[in-house]
Scaffold this active site. Structure first.
Site, mmCIF file in Angstrom:
data_model
loop_
_atom_site.group_PDB
_atom_site.id
_atom_site.type_symbol
_atom_site.label_atom_id
_atom_site.label_comp_id
_atom_site.label_asym_id
_atom_site.label_seq_id
_atom_site.Cartn_x
_atom_site.Cartn_y
_atom_site.Cartn_z
ATOM 1 N N SER A 64 3.218 27.248 1.951
ATOM 2 C CA SER A 64 3.470 27.655 3.601
ATOM 3 C C SER A 64 4.176 28.722 3.458
ATOM 4 O O SER A 64 5.289 28.497 2.977
ATOM 5 C CB SER A 64 3.362 26.287 4.562
HETATM 6 N N1 SAH Z 1 3.418 21.700 0.638
HETATM 7 C C1 SAH Z 1 2.779 22.616 -0.063
HETATM 8 C C2 SAH Z 1 1.628 23.062 0.296
HETATM 9 C C3 SAH Z 1 0.448 22.778 0.224
HETATM 10 S S1 SAH Z 1 -1.434 23.151 0.785
HETATM 11 C C4 SAH Z 1 3.670 22.993 -0.128
HETATM 12 O O1 SAH Z 1 5.248 23.243 -0.387
HETATM 13 O O2 SAH Z 1 3.476 24.546 -1.503
HETATM 14 C C5 SAH Z 1 -2.050 21.984 0.967
HETATM 15 C C6 SAH Z 1 -2.260 20.939 -0.271
HETATM 16 O O3 SAH Z 1 -2.727 19.863 0.093
HETATM 17 C C7 SAH Z 1 -3.333 21.576 -1.323
HETATM 18 O O4 SAH Z 1 -2.561 21.265 -2.706
HETATM 19 C C8 SAH Z 1 -4.163 20.813 -1.446
HETATM 20 O O5 SAH Z 1 -4.946 20.598 -2.467
HETATM 21 C C9 SAH Z 1 -3.791 19.463 -0.722
HETATM 22 N N2 SAH Z 1 -4.800 17.605 -0.261
HETATM 23 C C10 SAH Z 1 -6.161 18.441 0.515
HETATM 24 N N3 SAH Z 1 -6.595 17.134 0.968
HETATM 25 C C11 SAH Z 1 -5.525 16.371 -0.028
HETATM 26 C C12 SAH Z 1 -5.407 14.776 0.713
HETATM 27 N N4 SAH Z 1 -6.530 14.083 0.780
HETATM 28 N N5 SAH Z 1 -4.594 14.169 -0.654
HETATM 29 C C13 SAH Z 1 -3.737 15.599 -1.059
HETATM 30 N N6 SAH Z 1 -3.217 16.246 -1.160
HETATM 31 C C14 SAH Z 1 -4.854 16.840 -0.892
#
Ligand code: SAH
Length: 218
Positions: A64
């Site tokens: 993000s």
């Molecule tokens: N917080 C992260 C950004 C995350 S992007 C950072 O600091 O880099 C969102 C993430 O959520 C992705 O890696 C995606 O694979 C994950 N995601 C999507 N659906 C999910 C679920 N049901 N459970 C766990 N992770 C999930």
């Protein structure tokens, strides 16, 4: 870039992108100045690590924008005592910021490649209070519940019931709710048997894919 230059970039990121936009929690600002964001992105885009936008982290996912990380973190009102759950570990950057500001961080990622990379970098930076597991975070993390705070860093069509249930009394949940293009960042505070709901800002996240999220990836 040399080590010191990254610290300078981080300082500039905090003043221009974060303080200028109204983030004032000193602990949050200090964590944003400290955590080496460039360690959470790929070599090829290192020079963009402190820019004012999200960046690709592989697997069609993103880290993000710094402001969003700061904003969501501030809205959790962390004092250092909290047990926090994060859904969507991604690069592990948000988890590192939380690890600076809370007691412990439990983070769930559905993509094993990302979970592994995040684990490695967090370990190399000596974050021993972060626990990562691979799975569908829309169920929460029942065996570790309840949590003081829950942060969802992927867009959800609704608020998964399990997450509300896994909050302590007085606990805070922040989650982007909407369709796969635009979402409202919601803050939900558990008050006894009730929940206080606030809309914080418009945002845009990659989708939360799972049983109580979206069913497929666009
Ligand atoms: N917080 C992260 C950004 C995350 S992007 C950072 O600091 O880099 C969102 C993430 O959520 C992705 O890696 C995606 O694979 C994950 N995601 C999507 N659906 C999910 C679920 N049901 N459970 C766990 N992770 C999930």
């Amino acid at each position: 870039m040399m080590k010191d230059n990254y610290a300078i970039s981080r300082g500039r990121m905090v003043s221009t992108q974060i303080i200028n936009r109204g983030i004032s929690d000193e602990r949050v600002l200090e964590a944003m100045r400290k955590v080496p964001r460039h360690r959470f992105v790929e070599e090829a885009i290192l020079h963009q690590a402190y820019n004012d936008h999200p960046l690709p982290i592989g697997e069609k996912q993103t880290i993000s924008q710094p402001f969003i990380v700061a904003f969501m973190t501030q809205s959790l009102e962390l004092t250092g005592e909290e047990k926090v759950l994060e859904i969507g570990t991604g690069s592990g950057y948000q988890a590192a910021i939380l690890a600076e500001l809370a007691y412990s961080v439990y983070s769930i990622e559905r993509k094993s490649v990302l979970a592994k990379m995040a684990k490695d970098v967090l370990q190399s930076l000596n974050y021993y209070n972060v626990y990562i597991k691979i799975g569908d975070g829309t169920h929460g993390w029942r065996s570790e519940a309840p949590f003081d705070c829950i942060i969802v860093t992927a867009a959800s069509p609704d608020v998964p019931l399990a997450l509300k249930e896994q909050l302590k009394d007085g606990g805070r949940l922040v989650i982007p709710v909407g369709d796969q293009c635009n979402q409202k960042l919601m803050k939900i505070t558990k008050k006894g048997r009730n929940y206080k709901v606030e809309e914080l800002l418009m945002c845009r996240f990659v989708p939360l894919i799972g049983k109580y999220g979206f069913q497929d990836e666009r």
